[in-house]
Design a protein around this motif. Structure first.
Motif, PDB file in Angstrom:
ATOM      1  N   HIS A 206      -8.337  34.223 -44.923  1.00  0.00           N
ATOM      2  CA  HIS A 206      -8.839  35.483 -45.486  1.00  0.00           C
ATOM      3  C   HIS A 206      -8.704  35.515 -47.011  1.00  0.00           C
ATOM      4  CE1 HIS A 206      -9.382  37.178 -41.525  1.00  0.00           C
ATOM      5  NE2 HIS A 206      -8.128  36.885 -41.215  1.00  0.00           N
ATOM      6  N   ASP A 207      -8.279  34.411 -47.589  1.00  0.00           N
ATOM      7  CA  ASP A 207      -8.045  34.352 -49.033  1.00  0.00           C
ATOM      8  C   ASP A 207      -9.289  33.818 -49.741  1.00  0.00           C
ATOM      9  OD1 ASP A 207      -6.868  34.353 -51.511  1.00  0.00           O
ATOM     10  OD2 ASP A 207      -5.743  32.490 -51.201  1.00  0.00           O
ATOM     11  N   PHE A 208      -9.874  34.644 -50.621  1.00  0.00           N
ATOM     12  CA  PHE A 208     -11.067  34.211 -51.362  1.00  0.00           C
ATOM     13  C   PHE A 208     -10.693  33.081 -52.317  1.00  0.00           C
ATOM     14  CE2 PHE A 208     -13.785  34.491 -55.145  1.00  0.00           C
ATOM     15  CZ  PHE A 208     -15.036  34.300 -54.558  1.00  0.00           C
ATOM     16  N   VAL A 209     -11.479  32.022 -52.289  1.00  0.00           N
ATOM     17  CA  VAL A 209     -11.220  30.849 -53.131  1.00  0.00           C
ATOM     18  C   VAL A 209     -12.225  30.748 -54.273  1.00  0.00           C
ATOM     19  CG1 VAL A 209     -11.112  28.318 -53.196  1.00  0.00           C
ATOM     20  CG2 VAL A 209     -10.168  29.575 -51.239  1.00  0.00           C
ATOM     21  N   ALA A 210     -13.508  30.828 -53.950  1.00  0.00           N
ATOM     22  CA  ALA A 210     -14.528  30.608 -54.985  1.00  0.00           C
ATOM     23  C   ALA A 210     -15.888  31.064 -54.483  1.00  0.00           C
ATOM     24  CB  ALA A 210     -14.593  29.130 -55.361  1.00  0.00           C
ATOM     25  N   ARG A 211     -16.780  31.261 -55.435  1.00  0.00           N
ATOM     26  CA  ARG A 211     -18.186  31.475 -55.127  1.00  0.00           C
ATOM     27  C   ARG A 211     -18.963  30.365 -55.818  1.00  0.00           C
ATOM     28  NH1 ARG A 211     -21.096  37.050 -56.599  1.00  0.00           N
ATOM     29  NH2 ARG A 211     -20.800  36.197 -58.694  1.00  0.00           N
ATOM     30  N   ILE A 212     -19.641  29.560 -55.032  1.00  0.00           N
ATOM     31  CA  ILE A 212     -20.343  28.374 -55.522  1.00  0.00           C
ATOM     32  C   ILE A 212     -21.805  28.734 -55.785  1.00  0.00           C
ATOM     33  CG2 ILE A 212     -20.998  26.001 -54.960  1.00  0.00           C
ATOM     34  CD1 ILE A 212     -18.558  25.967 -53.043  1.00  0.00           C
ATOM     35  N   ASP A 213     -22.344  28.263 -56.917  1.00  0.00           N
ATOM     36  CA  ASP A 213     -23.703  28.645 -57.336  1.00  0.00           C
ATOM     37  C   ASP A 213     -24.740  28.401 -56.254  1.00  0.00           C
ATOM     38  OD1 ASP A 213     -22.626  29.315 -59.765  1.00  0.00           O
ATOM     39  OD2 ASP A 213     -23.266  27.484 -60.787  1.00  0.00           O
ATOM     40  N   MET A 214     -24.712  27.219 -55.671  1.00  0.00           N
ATOM     41  CA  MET A 214     -25.712  26.856 -54.663  1.00  0.00           C
ATOM     42  C   MET A 214     -25.199  25.649 -53.895  1.00  0.00           C
ATOM     43  SD  MET A 214     -28.462  25.135 -57.300  1.00  0.00           S
ATOM     44  CE  MET A 214     -27.966  26.276 -58.603  1.00  0.00           C
ATOM     45  N   GLY A 215     -25.840  25.355 -52.770  1.00  0.00           N
ATOM     46  CA  GLY A 215     -25.403  24.177 -52.044  1.00  0.00           C
ATOM     47  C   GLY A 215     -25.818  24.163 -50.603  1.00  0.00           C
ATOM     48  N   ARG A 243      -9.317  25.890 -59.282  1.00  0.00           N
ATOM     49  CA  ARG A 243     -10.401  26.188 -58.344  1.00  0.00           C
ATOM     50  C   ARG A 243     -10.930  24.910 -57.701  1.00  0.00           C
ATOM     51  NH1 ARG A 243     -15.984  26.589 -59.089  1.00  0.00           N
ATOM     52  NH2 ARG A 243     -17.070  28.282 -57.981  1.00  0.00           N
ATOM     53  N   ARG A 244     -11.134  23.871 -58.513  1.00  0.00           N
ATOM     54  CA  ARG A 244     -11.644  22.605 -57.979  1.00  0.00           C
ATOM     55  C   ARG A 244     -10.668  22.000 -56.980  1.00  0.00           C
ATOM     56  NH1 ARG A 244     -14.213  19.551 -63.316  1.00  0.00           N
ATOM     57  NH2 ARG A 244     -15.589  21.273 -63.961  1.00  0.00           N
ATOM     58  N   ALA A 245      -9.383  22.096 -57.285  1.00  0.00           N
ATOM     59  CA  ALA A 245      -8.368  21.535 -56.386  1.00  0.00           C
ATOM     60  C   ALA A 245      -8.385  22.258 -55.038  1.00  0.00           C
ATOM     61  CB  ALA A 245      -6.989  21.630 -57.030  1.00  0.00           C
ATOM     62  N   ARG A 246      -8.528  23.567 -55.057  1.00  0.00           N
ATOM     63  CA  ARG A 246      -8.538  24.331 -53.813  1.00  0.00           C
ATOM     64  C   ARG A 246      -9.793  24.042 -52.996  1.00  0.00           C
ATOM     65  NH1 ARG A 246      -7.016  30.505 -54.310  1.00  0.00           N
ATOM     66  NH2 ARG A 246      -6.750  30.139 -52.059  1.00  0.00           N
ATOM     67  N   LEU A 247     -10.929  23.908 -53.677  1.00  0.00           N
ATOM     68  CA  LEU A 247     -12.158  23.573 -52.958  1.00  0.00           C
ATOM     69  C   LEU A 247     -12.067  22.180 -52.343  1.00  0.00           C
ATOM     70  CD1 LEU A 247     -14.863  24.998 -55.406  1.00  0.00           C
ATOM     71  CD2 LEU A 247     -14.429  25.780 -53.072  1.00  0.00           C
ATOM     72  N   ALA A 248     -11.529  21.240 -53.090  1.00  0.00           N
ATOM     73  CA  ALA A 248     -11.380  19.874 -52.568  1.00  0.00           C
ATOM     74  C   ALA A 248     -10.461  19.860 -51.349  1.00  0.00           C
ATOM     75  CB  ALA A 248     -10.846  18.957 -53.657  1.00  0.00           C
ATOM     76  N   ALA A 249      -9.403  20.650 -51.399  1.00  0.00           N
ATOM     77  CA  ALA A 249      -8.473  20.710 -50.265  1.00  0.00           C
ATOM     78  C   ALA A 249      -9.141  21.254 -49.014  1.00  0.00           C
ATOM     79  CB  ALA A 249      -7.268  21.566 -50.638  1.00  0.00           C
ATOM     80  N   LEU A 250     -10.175  22.060 -49.205  1.00  0.00           N
ATOM     81  CA  LEU A 250     -10.916  22.618 -48.070  1.00  0.00           C
ATOM     82  C   LEU A 250     -12.088  21.730 -47.652  1.00  0.00           C
ATOM     83  CD1 LEU A 250     -10.984  26.375 -49.154  1.00  0.00           C
ATOM     84  CD2 LEU A 250      -9.649  25.372 -47.288  1.00  0.00           C
ATOM     85  N   GLY A 251     -12.211  20.566 -48.297  1.00  0.00           N
ATOM     86  CA  GLY A 251     -13.228  19.602 -47.913  1.00  0.00           C
ATOM     87  C   GLY A 251     -14.553  19.726 -48.630  1.00  0.00           C
ATOM     88  N   TRP A 252     -14.605  20.539 -49.699  1.00  0.00           N
ATOM     89  CA  TRP A 252     -15.851  20.706 -50.431  1.00  0.00           C
ATOM     90  C   TRP A 252     -16.031  19.615 -51.481  1.00  0.00           C
ATOM     91  CZ3 TRP A 252     -19.963  24.117 -50.121  1.00  0.00           C
ATOM     92  CH2 TRP A 252     -19.850  25.120 -49.156  1.00  0.00           C
ATOM     93  N   ARG A 253     -17.259  19.119 -51.567  1.00  0.00           N
ATOM     94  CA  ARG A 253     -17.660  18.200 -52.638  1.00  0.00           C
ATOM     95  C   ARG A 253     -18.551  18.988 -53.595  1.00  0.00           C
ATOM     96  NH1 ARG A 253     -17.454  15.633 -47.823  1.00  0.00           N
ATOM     97  NH2 ARG A 253     -16.518  13.530 -47.742  1.00  0.00           N
ATOM     98  N   ILE A 254     -18.207  19.004 -54.867  1.00  0.00           N
ATOM     99  CA  ILE A 254     -18.947  19.809 -55.840  1.00  0.00           C
ATOM    100  C   ILE A 254     -19.598  18.906 -56.887  1.00  0.00           C
ATOM    101  CG2 ILE A 254     -18.848  21.690 -57.508  1.00  0.00           C
ATOM    102  CD1 ILE A 254     -18.205  22.562 -54.662  1.00  0.00           C
ATOM    103  N   VAL A 255     -20.890  19.081 -57.066  1.00  0.00           N
ATOM    104  CA  VAL A 255     -21.627  18.386 -58.127  1.00  0.00           C
ATOM    105  C   VAL A 255     -21.727  19.339 -59.310  1.00  0.00           C
ATOM    106  CG1 VAL A 255     -23.823  17.336 -58.786  1.00  0.00           C
ATOM    107  CG2 VAL A 255     -22.944  17.063 -56.444  1.00  0.00           C
ATOM    108  N   HIS A 256     -21.218  18.905 -60.459  1.00  0.00           N
ATOM    109  CA  HIS A 256     -21.221  19.747 -61.655  1.00  0.00           C
ATOM    110  C   HIS A 256     -22.367  19.338 -62.580  1.00  0.00           C
ATOM    111  CE1 HIS A 256     -17.435  21.834 -60.851  1.00  0.00           C
ATOM    112  NE2 HIS A 256     -17.043  20.700 -60.291  1.00  0.00           N
ATOM    113  N   VAL A 257     -23.094  20.331 -63.061  1.00  0.00           N
ATOM    114  CA  VAL A 257     -24.267  20.123 -63.911  1.00  0.00           C
ATOM    115  C   VAL A 257     -24.032  20.821 -65.245  1.00  0.00           C
ATOM    116  CG1 VAL A 257     -26.755  20.533 -64.138  1.00  0.00           C
ATOM    117  CG2 VAL A 257     -25.758  20.060 -61.876  1.00  0.00           C
ATOM    118  N   ASN A 258     -24.413  20.157 -66.348  1.00  0.00           N
ATOM    119  CA  ASN A 258     -24.322  20.801 -67.663  1.00  0.00           C
ATOM    120  C   ASN A 258     -25.693  20.776 -68.342  1.00  0.00           C
ATOM    121  OD1 ASN A 258     -24.676  18.211 -68.816  1.00  0.00           O
ATOM    122  ND2 ASN A 258     -22.467  17.875 -68.956  1.00  0.00           N
TER     123      ASN A 258
END
Length: 283
Positions: A206-215, A243-258
């Motif tokens: 029930h703990d909010f971690v992040a809101r990801i732009d798209m995916g 934030r990245r560490a918590r997402l990774a722990a939950l199994g998320w792979r994040i592609v970062h764009v600049n």
């Protein structure tokens, strides 16, 4: 005193003198003034243009979008009005379209094209990417549905740019929170990898971690556009690391764009997203 304001009205009411009008204010349009040196927003321009028209015109186009709360409008672009007049002015873009009663509403107390009619107008202007960016921003601000715009399009069959409008509507998404997010999504869409969701909320129980732009939540692959604050602001950077560490722990792979990738290395965005999805499918 509220501004923009009509100089003649302010003088008649005794709110300002002619000297104060000339020395403490700048003319935004003929007889329309703002405080000297004031940064003028698209909303200010929209209100000022309507005052310039004698309060007779309907605010349209990007000015209508601004009154509806749309962000990321270039403040250097001209104000836009719809009025049955051939009067010309260099710093206000005038349209002479026939508007039905249900294509006009009040925004901030000013007659304005409805969000659906505004989207119909903006989505037909040349340049599909720009059209999608503007539709995304308008939909984000108003929660406008694509069906509402389709209904206007059906009413005006044969209008110039209608084919592009329909294409832009298919490509648009109310979840985009910046033009860069829209452009990132369009890069992936052009590669046949349109993100299945936008603004993905991730929770750890029930703990909010992040809101990801798209995916792609099914595969726990996210794509995020990182503005310059993510690299230059130490507080934002530190928060991102956690934030990245918590997402990774939950199994998320994040592609970062600049910005540099989005402008010059779009193939990298596609390649990294493809690799993340392939890796997720193997595990």
């Amino acid at each position: 005193m509220q501004w923009p304001f009509l100089g003649t009205e302010a003088l008649a009411a005794g709110v300002v003198t002619r000297y104060q009008l000339a020395t403490r204010h700048d003319a935004l349009f003929r007889n329309v003034y703002v405080p000297k040196g004031q940064a003028v927003t698209p909303v200010d321009k929209a209100v000022g243009a309507w005052l310039w028209s004698g309060r007779r015109a309907t605010v349209a186009g990007l000015s209508a979008a601004a009154l509806h709360g749309t962000k990321w409008i270039d403040a250097t672009l001209p104000a836009e009005l719809n009025q049955p007049s051939r009067h010309k002015t260099g710093n206000i873009l005038l349209h002479n379209d026939t508007l039905t009663d249900d294509e006009i509403c009040l925004a901030r107390g000013i007659p304005t094209t409805t969000p659906a009619r505004t989207a119909f107008d903006l989505g037909r202007r040349k340049g599909v990417t720009t059209a999608v960016v503007r539709l995304d921003a308008l939909r984000q601000a108003t929660r406008l549905r694509a069906d509402d715009v389709e209904a206007i399009a059906d009413r005006h069959r044969g209008a110039r740019g209608i084919v592009q409008l329909r294409q832009a509507l298919v490509l648009s998404d109310a979840g985009a929170e910046s033009p860069q997010e829209t452009r990132t999504r369009l890069v992936l869409t052009a590669a046949g990898m349109r993100p299945t969701h936008t603004q993905i909320e991730v929770y750890d129980h029930h703990d909010f971690v992040a809101r990801i732009d798209m995916g792609y939540p099914r595969w726990k692959v996210g794509v995020e556009y990182d503005g310059p604050q993510h690299w230059t602001d130490p507080r934002v950077r530190d928060r991102d690391l956690e934030r990245r560490a918590r997402l990774a722990a939950l199994g998320w792979r994040i592609v970062h764009v600049n910005a540099e990738m989005l402008r010059y290395r779009r193939a990298v965005i596609v390649g990294r997203t493809e690799a993340a999805l392939a890796d997720a499918r193997r595990t």
